[in-house]
Design a protein around this motif. Structure first.
Motif, PDB file in Angstrom:
ATOM      1  N   ASP A 102       0.836  -1.199   0.000  1.00 18.49           N
ATOM      2  CA  ASP A 102       0.000   0.000   0.000  1.00 18.49           C
ATOM      3  C   ASP A 102       0.868   1.245   0.000  1.00 18.49           C
ATOM      4  O   ASP A 102       2.108   1.172   0.028  1.00 18.49           O
ATOM      5  N   SER A 103       0.220   2.408  -0.023  1.00 14.54           N
ATOM      6  CA  SER A 103       0.932   3.685  -0.098  1.00 14.54           C
ATOM      7  C   SER A 103       1.759   3.980   1.152  1.00 14.54           C
ATOM      8  O   SER A 103       2.624   4.845   1.134  1.00 14.54           O
ATOM      9  N   GLU A 104       1.510   3.241   2.230  1.00 13.50           N
ATOM     10  CA  GLU A 104       2.279   3.418   3.464  1.00 13.50           C
ATOM     11  C   GLU A 104       3.411   2.402   3.577  1.00 13.50           C
ATOM     12  O   GLU A 104       4.095   2.334   4.594  1.00 13.50           O
ATOM     13  N   GLY A 105       3.576   1.572   2.537  1.00 15.18           N
ATOM     14  CA  GLY A 105       4.651   0.589   2.524  1.00 15.18           C
ATOM     15  C   GLY A 105       4.327  -0.730   3.196  1.00 15.18           C
ATOM     16  O   GLY A 105       5.208  -1.559   3.407  1.00 15.18           O
ATOM     17  N   ASN A 106       3.046  -0.964   3.505  1.00 18.57           N
ATOM     18  CA  ASN A 106       2.632  -2.204   4.154  1.00 18.57           C
ATOM     19  C   ASN A 106       2.273  -3.269   3.127  1.00 18.57           C
ATOM     20  O   ASN A 106       1.596  -2.978   2.135  1.00 18.57           O
ATOM     21  N   ILE A 144      -7.369  -7.104  -0.956  1.00 22.54           N
ATOM     22  CA  ILE A 144      -7.154  -5.649  -0.969  1.00 22.54           C
ATOM     23  C   ILE A 144      -8.213  -4.964  -0.121  1.00 22.54           C
ATOM     24  O   ILE A 144      -7.915  -4.075   0.678  1.00 22.54           O
ATOM     25  N   TYR A 145      -9.476  -5.389  -0.272  1.00 20.68           N
ATOM     26  CA  TYR A 145     -10.554  -4.804   0.527  1.00 20.68           C
ATOM     27  C   TYR A 145     -10.303  -5.024   2.021  1.00 20.68           C
ATOM     28  O   TYR A 145     -10.414  -4.100   2.816  1.00 20.68           O
ATOM     29  N   GLU A 146      -9.969  -6.245   2.392  1.00 21.66           N
ATOM     30  CA  GLU A 146      -9.763  -6.561   3.812  1.00 21.66           C
ATOM     31  C   GLU A 146      -8.555  -5.845   4.390  1.00 21.66           C
ATOM     32  O   GLU A 146      -8.502  -5.578   5.589  1.00 21.66           O
ATOM     33  N   HIS A 147      -7.589  -5.483   3.535  1.00 16.06           N
ATOM     34  CA  HIS A 147      -6.430  -4.703   3.993  1.00 16.06           C
ATOM     35  C   HIS A 147      -6.882  -3.319   4.456  1.00 16.06           C
ATOM     36  O   HIS A 147      -6.326  -2.765   5.395  1.00 16.06           O
ATOM     37  N   GLY A 148      -7.886  -2.755   3.776  1.00 16.29           N
ATOM     38  CA  GLY A 148      -8.559  -1.553   4.251  1.00 16.29           C
ATOM     39  C   GLY A 148      -7.834  -0.238   4.076  1.00 16.29           C
ATOM     40  O   GLY A 148      -8.139   0.729   4.772  1.00 16.29           O
ATOM     41  N   ILE A 149      -6.900  -0.137   3.137  1.00 19.51           N
ATOM     42  CA  ILE A 149      -6.185   1.127   2.917  1.00 19.51           C
ATOM     43  C   ILE A 149      -6.337   1.535   1.457  1.00 19.51           C
ATOM     44  O   ILE A 149      -6.065   0.755   0.549  1.00 19.51           O
ATOM     45  N   SER A 150      -6.777   2.781   1.241  1.00 18.12           N
ATOM     46  CA  SER A 150      -6.932   3.329  -0.106  1.00 18.12           C
ATOM     47  C   SER A 150      -5.653   4.042  -0.520  1.00 18.12           C
ATOM     48  O   SER A 150      -4.841   4.432   0.313  1.00 18.12           O
ATOM     49  N   GLY A 151      -5.497   4.243  -1.825  1.00 19.54           N
ATOM     50  CA  GLY A 151      -4.352   4.987  -2.355  1.00 19.54           C
ATOM     51  C   GLY A 151      -3.671   4.199  -3.456  1.00 19.54           C
ATOM     52  O   GLY A 151      -4.219   3.251  -4.006  1.00 19.54           O
ATOM     53  N   GLN A 152      -2.458   4.626  -3.770  1.00 15.81           N
ATOM     54  CA  GLN A 152      -1.656   3.920  -4.762  1.00 15.81           C
ATOM     55  C   GLN A 152      -1.160   2.608  -4.174  1.00 15.81           C
ATOM     56  O   GLN A 152      -0.958   2.492  -2.971  1.00 15.81           O
ATOM     57  N   PHE A 153      -0.952   1.656  -5.054  1.00 13.09           N
ATOM     58  CA  PHE A 153      -0.309   0.408  -4.667  1.00 13.09           C
ATOM     59  C   PHE A 153       1.013   0.305  -5.406  1.00 13.09           C
ATOM     60  O   PHE A 153       1.146   0.777  -6.531  1.00 13.09           O
ATOM     61  N   ASN A 154       1.980  -0.296  -4.749  1.00 16.12           N
ATOM     62  CA  ASN A 154       3.298  -0.454  -5.315  1.00 16.12           C
ATOM     63  C   ASN A 154       3.556  -1.921  -5.611  1.00 16.12           C
ATOM     64  O   ASN A 154       3.435  -2.760  -4.715  1.00 16.12           O
ATOM     65  N   LEU A 155       3.877  -2.225  -6.865  1.00 18.50           N
ATOM     66  CA  LEU A 155       4.284  -3.570  -7.258  1.00 18.50           C
ATOM     67  C   LEU A 155       5.777  -3.681  -6.987  1.00 18.50           C
ATOM     68  O   LEU A 155       6.574  -2.945  -7.568  1.00 18.50           O
ATOM     69  N   SER A 156       6.151  -4.561  -6.085  1.00 21.24           N
ATOM     70  CA  SER A 156       7.550  -4.724  -5.689  1.00 21.24           C
ATOM     71  C   SER A 156       7.958  -6.182  -5.766  1.00 21.24           C
ATOM     72  O   SER A 156       7.120  -7.073  -5.898  1.00 21.24           O
ATOM     73  N   HIS A 157       9.254  -6.387  -5.655  1.00 17.53           N
ATOM     74  CA  HIS A 157       9.829  -7.738  -5.655  1.00 17.53           C
ATOM     75  C   HIS A 157       9.330  -8.536  -6.860  1.00 17.53           C
ATOM     76  O   HIS A 157       8.962  -9.709  -6.741  1.00 17.53           O
ATOM     77  N   LEU A 158       9.297  -7.875  -8.006  1.00 21.16           N
ATOM     78  CA  LEU A 158       8.837  -8.508  -9.243  1.00 21.16           C
ATOM     79  C   LEU A 158       9.936  -9.433  -9.751  1.00 21.16           C
ATOM     80  O   LEU A 158      11.065  -8.998  -9.982  1.00 21.16           O
ATOM     81  N   MET A 159       9.612 -10.715  -9.882  1.00 24.87           N
ATOM     82  CA  MET A 159      10.599 -11.711 -10.293  1.00 24.87           C
ATOM     83  C   MET A 159      10.158 -12.418 -11.562  1.00 24.87           C
ATOM     84  O   MET A 159       8.976 -12.697 -11.744  1.00 24.87           O
ATOM     85  N   LEU A 160      11.126 -12.714 -12.395  1.00 25.28           N
ATOM     86  CA  LEU A 160      10.917 -13.519 -13.587  1.00 25.28           C
ATOM     87  C   LEU A 160      11.800 -14.751 -13.464  1.00 25.28           C
ATOM     88  O   LEU A 160      13.011 -14.630 -13.259  1.00 25.28           O
ATOM     89  N   GLN A 161      11.169 -15.937 -13.555  1.00 28.24           N
ATOM     90  CA  GLN A 161      11.912 -17.194 -13.461  1.00 28.24           C
ATOM     91  C   GLN A 161      11.617 -18.052 -14.674  1.00 28.24           C
ATOM     92  O   GLN A 161      10.511 -18.013 -15.226  1.00 28.24           O
ATOM     93  N   ASP A 162      12.615 -18.851 -15.075  1.00 27.77           N
ATOM     94  CA  ASP A 162      12.415 -19.758 -16.198  1.00 27.77           C
ATOM     95  C   ASP A 162      11.809 -21.066 -15.708  1.00 27.77           C
ATOM     96  O   ASP A 162      11.494 -21.220 -14.524  1.00 27.77           O
ATOM     97  N   GLU A 163      11.658 -22.021 -16.626  1.00 26.53           N
ATOM     98  CA  GLU A 163      10.995 -23.280 -16.282  1.00 26.53           C
ATOM     99  C   GLU A 163      11.774 -24.123 -15.282  1.00 26.53           C
ATOM    100  O   GLU A 163      11.239 -25.062 -14.700  1.00 26.53           O
ATOM    101  N   ASN A 164      13.058 -23.801 -15.064  1.00 26.31           N
ATOM    102  CA  ASN A 164      13.863 -24.497 -14.060  1.00 26.31           C
ATOM    103  C   ASN A 164      13.904 -23.726 -12.745  1.00 26.31           C
ATOM    104  O   ASN A 164      14.745 -24.000 -11.891  1.00 26.31           O
TER     105      ASN A 164
END
Length: 181
Positions: free
Chosen positions: A65-69, A96-116
């Protein structure tokens, strides 16, 4: 967007110390209402990949969330043919609803892995969405019932609670009925 993850394996040290270098990614996002009730069942982030070797790939991401949680986690494992392809990351709307915080969301720790399961690339802070109101996301369902004593007589003013993916409580009415939303 117009940035791509180029998944051609190139020997070299990447940003996380791995043994291969890859390119960037592109993204788009939107709230998705799959059941027509006007609430988002998912916040979908589209991750584009320029596939140079066909195979199975996994994209994984964490939403904050926008507060870093921490808010939600998801991954998508799929077969991709050569060319510019898209993998959707569907973050659960109820979470997201149950988290209960509005605002921007940050996509982090984005990983790309191959079939192995070899890590091809990683982005610490990949993307910020537009602002969303958590009330626009899917809520848990309703639980309805009634309370009676051992003789079958409705119990008035009984406290009833429920927990699980959603949680809530209610007090029975004069007929012993309750609704937890």
């Amino acid at each position: 967007g117009n940035n791509l993850w180029n998944i051609t394996k190139t020997a070299g040290i990447n940003i996380i110390g791995g043994s291969y270098i890859a390119g960037n990614y592109w993204h788009d996002y939107n709230g998705v209402d799959t059941n027509g009730d006007g609430l988002y069942n998912y916040l979908t982030v589209e991750v584009g990949i320029n596939v140079t070797t066909a195979g199975y790939y996994t994209v994984t991401g964490w939403l904050y969330d926008s507060e870093g949680n921490y808010t939600a986690f998801t991954s998508n494992h799929t077969y991709l043919d050569v060319g510019e392809r898209t993998i959707n990351l569907n973050f659960d709307g109820m979470t997201i609803y149950e988290h209960g915080i509005s605002g921007q969301f940050n996509l982090s720790h984005l990983m790309l892995q191959d079939e192995n399961d070899e890590l091809i690339d990683y982005r610490e802070h990949a993307y910020d969405t537009s602002s969303y109101n958590y009330m626009d996301f899917q809520r848990g369902g309703q639980i309805r019932g009634f309370v009676t004593d051992i003789n079958g007589t409705p119990v008035y003013n009984a406290y009833v609670s429920a927990s699980g993916p959603s949680y809530g409580s209610a007090t029975t009415d004069i007929n012993g009925s309750y609704t937890i939303s």
